[in-house]
Design a protein around this motif. Structure first.
Motif, short mmCIF file in Angstrom:
data_model
loop_
_atom_site.label_atom_id
_atom_site.label_comp_id
_atom_site.label_asym_id
_atom_site.label_seq_id
_atom_site.Cartn_x
_atom_site.Cartn_y
_atom_site.Cartn_z
N THR A 49 -0.49 -3.61 10.85
CA THR A 49 -0.43 -3.71 9.39
C THR A 49 0.04 -5.10 8.99
N VAL A 82 -1.16 -7.28 0.26
CA VAL A 82 -1.90 -6.19 0.89
C VAL A 82 -1.97 -5.06 -0.13
N TRP A 101 -3.71 -0.13 3.12
CA TRP A 101 -3.89 -0.24 4.57
C TRP A 101 -3.82 1.15 5.17
N GLY A 149 -8.05 -2.23 5.70
CA GLY A 149 -7.48 -2.38 4.37
C GLY A 149 -8.20 -3.42 3.59
#
Length: 81
Positions: free
Chosen positions: A30, A39, A42, A81
């Motif tokens: 991650t 981000v 994910w 992601g």
């Protein structure tokens, strides 16, 4: 300043000729938000095993512990992601 959205998909496969009685695998797949990167989402998919627990280590990396199914011929980990 314009932003660019990326979609990332990574797959790792471990083959076990003859299968395994048991096994554990730690993965750190991650990415972190920060330094000009955010981000948005994910996920981790496990084929041939199960996600047991996830936690953040002392460097704030996401760590996921996977168990491998008994007699599984392979373990595939898909992160995206």
């Amino acid at each position: 300043m314009s932003s660019t959205r990326l979609k990332i998909r990574h797959s790792t496969r471990y083959d076990f000729p003859g299968g395994l009685r048991s096994g554990l695998q730690q993965v750190r797949t991650t990415p972190k938000s920060g330094h000009g990167q955010t981000v948005l989402s994910w996920s981790t998919e496990v084929i041939g095993g199960h996600l047991q627990v996830g936690f953040d280590d002392h460097h704030r990396n996401r760590v996921e512990l996977l168990s491998i199914d008994r007699d599984a011929p392979a373990l595939t980990v898909i992160s995206e992601g």
